[in-house]
Scaffold this active site. Structure first.
Site, PDB file in Angstrom:
ATOM      1  N   GLU A  44      -1.069 -34.491  -1.380  1.00 41.15           N
ATOM      2  CA  GLU A  44      -2.306 -34.442  -2.167  1.00 41.15           C
ATOM      3  C   GLU A  44      -2.114 -35.071  -3.538  1.00 41.15           C
ATOM      4  O   GLU A  44      -2.984 -35.786  -4.030  1.00 41.15           O
ATOM      5  CB  GLU A  44      -2.793 -32.993  -2.320  1.00 41.15           C
ATOM      6  CG  GLU A  44      -3.404 -32.421  -1.053  1.00 41.15           C
ATOM      7  CD  GLU A  44      -4.616 -33.225  -0.584  1.00 41.15           C
ATOM      8  OE1 GLU A  44      -5.294 -33.839  -1.428  1.00 41.15           O
ATOM      9  OE2 GLU A  44      -4.870 -33.251   0.630  1.00 41.15           O
ATOM     10  N   TYR A 125      -9.314 -28.966  -7.317  1.00 45.77           N
ATOM     11  CA  TYR A 125      -9.297 -29.761  -6.094  1.00 45.77           C
ATOM     12  C   TYR A 125      -7.978 -29.589  -5.335  1.00 45.77           C
ATOM     13  O   TYR A 125      -7.955 -29.255  -4.144  1.00 45.77           O
ATOM     14  CB  TYR A 125      -9.515 -31.265  -6.403  1.00 45.77           C
ATOM     15  CG  TYR A 125      -9.109 -32.092  -5.219  1.00 45.77           C
ATOM     16  CD1 TYR A 125      -9.967 -32.253  -4.150  1.00 45.77           C
ATOM     17  CD2 TYR A 125      -7.814 -32.619  -5.121  1.00 45.77           C
ATOM     18  CE1 TYR A 125      -9.562 -32.941  -3.020  1.00 45.77           C
ATOM     19  CE2 TYR A 125      -7.402 -33.302  -3.997  1.00 45.77           C
ATOM     20  CZ  TYR A 125      -8.287 -33.455  -2.953  1.00 45.77           C
ATOM     21  OH  TYR A 125      -7.888 -34.111  -1.823  1.00 45.77           O
ATOM     22  N   ASP A 143     -13.698 -34.202  -4.098  1.00 44.43           N
ATOM     23  CA  ASP A 143     -13.072 -35.339  -4.782  1.00 44.43           C
ATOM     24  C   ASP A 143     -14.120 -36.446  -4.841  1.00 44.43           C
ATOM     25  O   ASP A 143     -15.298 -36.212  -4.515  1.00 44.43           O
ATOM     26  CB  ASP A 143     -11.773 -35.780  -4.069  1.00 44.43           C
ATOM     27  CG  ASP A 143     -12.049 -36.400  -2.703  1.00 44.43           C
ATOM     28  OD1 ASP A 143     -13.208 -36.339  -2.235  1.00 44.43           O
ATOM     29  OD2 ASP A 143     -11.113 -36.957  -2.109  1.00 44.43           O
TER      30      ASP A 143
END
Ligand code: SF4
Length: 324
Positions: A44, A125, A143
């Site tokens: 990520e 996020y 996002d």
């Protein structure tokens, strides 16, 4: 036939169509199907500002060098930065390294999105992405890709908080990790910025925009009120650093936000504009920010920090910083 607004459609049908499409069409990527939270965190953070193709080449190599959070935490910063070479935006490598050290100190990997957000540099996020994919926690992600999809579904621009609320409403709580990845995948390969491929989209009949770029419409300026805390102590000031994965001004330092306006009169008031929003800013000398991470910073050091434009403006106005 006119598309229905998503609030009127059967949300279960939306989830079913999206997940069926994802099961069938998802790209084969090295981190797909991964359940280890550390490995997901690495992917990520790498994917935040680097193209998928580049991350695909570097992800396996990085994990070979740092196979566990412990090996990453023990590594010297220069070694981590060298391993990050080619991915760019090195502050992400520093943030990941700092997060690994914090996890080692805790002696356990954070077990929820809330705990993940306590790690240095991990924002809403990233925390939600890791928790939903690794633990199946029903935490929605927003996002840039997801935001674009949601705005097109609704046929209008949405504020960040509206995007998060809409993403949470649509989230399939029985498969939150897959659902989040499906929304991001849809934005990455079908609902792309310039020319969305609506004929391949699994949720076309539920989309208001259907390829008409609502973002081309002139945006109306918004007006908002911002209440900030200005706390001072022995030549120091209390500042908060924005998360490195914030969509706006990542890693910059600012005055903490107050969630409720105090009864007292503001120390100063000013106007400030960012993108399409005009803020009325109230700064309170005694307002104590709740539950916000921050640090006391000497004023003479504060001028060398990357401050947000608003923080710099307030400190200059109060003559706490010199303009030179
Ligand atoms: Fe995006 Fe088109 Fe699908 Fe709407 S129909 S979500 S604009 S790809």
């Amino acid at each position: 036939m006119r598309a229905q607004a998503p609030k009127e459609v059967d949300v279960r049908s939306f989830r079913r169509r999206l997940l069926r499409w994802f099961d069938r069409e998802q790209r084969v990527l090295p981190w797909r199907g991964e359940k280890d939270p550390y490995r997901i965190l690495v992917s990520e953070i790498m994917l935040q500002q680097t193209r998928v193709a580049v991350v695909g080449q570097r992800y396996g190599r990085f994990l070979k060098q740092f196979p566990t959070v412990a090996t990453l935490a023990r590594a010297r910063e220069q070694t981590v930065l060298a391993a990050w070479s080619g991915l760019g935006y090195y502050r992400r490598a520093r943030a990941l390294h700092a997060a690994a050290k914090a996890i080692q100190q805790r002696r356990a990997f954070p077990a929820s999105a809330k705990e993940l957000q306590e790690l240095p540099g991990v924002g809403r996020y990233t925390a939600a992405a890791v928790a939903s994919i690794a633990y199946g926690e029903p935490a929605a992600v927003v996002d840039g890709n997801v935001k674009r999809v949601l705005q097109r579904l609704r046929g209008r621009n949405l504020r960040d908080e509206e995007c998060w609320a809409e993403a949470e409403r649509l989230l399939a709580s029985d498969r939150p990790g897959d659902f989040n990845q499906a929304m991001m995948e849809l934005g990455a390969v079908v609902c792309v910025p310039a020319r969305p491929n609506c004929s391949e989209c699994p949720v076309t009949s539920m989309c208001i925009a259907q390829g008409k770029d609502h973002a081309q419409k002139p945006q109306q300026r918004r007006k908002e009120i911002l209440n900030l805390s200005l706390r001072r102590r022995n030549g120091s000031i209390f500042l908060k650093q924005r998360a490195w994965d914030s969509s706006v001004m990542p890693s910059m330092w600012e005055l903490p936000t107050l969630h409720a306006r105090p009864a007292e009169k503001p120390a100063i008031q000013l106007r400030h504009s960012i993108i399409n929003t005009d803020y009325q800013v109230n700064v309170f000398a005694n307002g104590a920010p709740s539950l916000q991470q921050g640090r006391w910073i000497e004023l003479r050091s504060a001028r060398r920090l990357p401050l947000t434009g608003l923080a710099r403006k307030i400190l200059l106005r109060l003559e706490l910083l010199s303009s030179r």
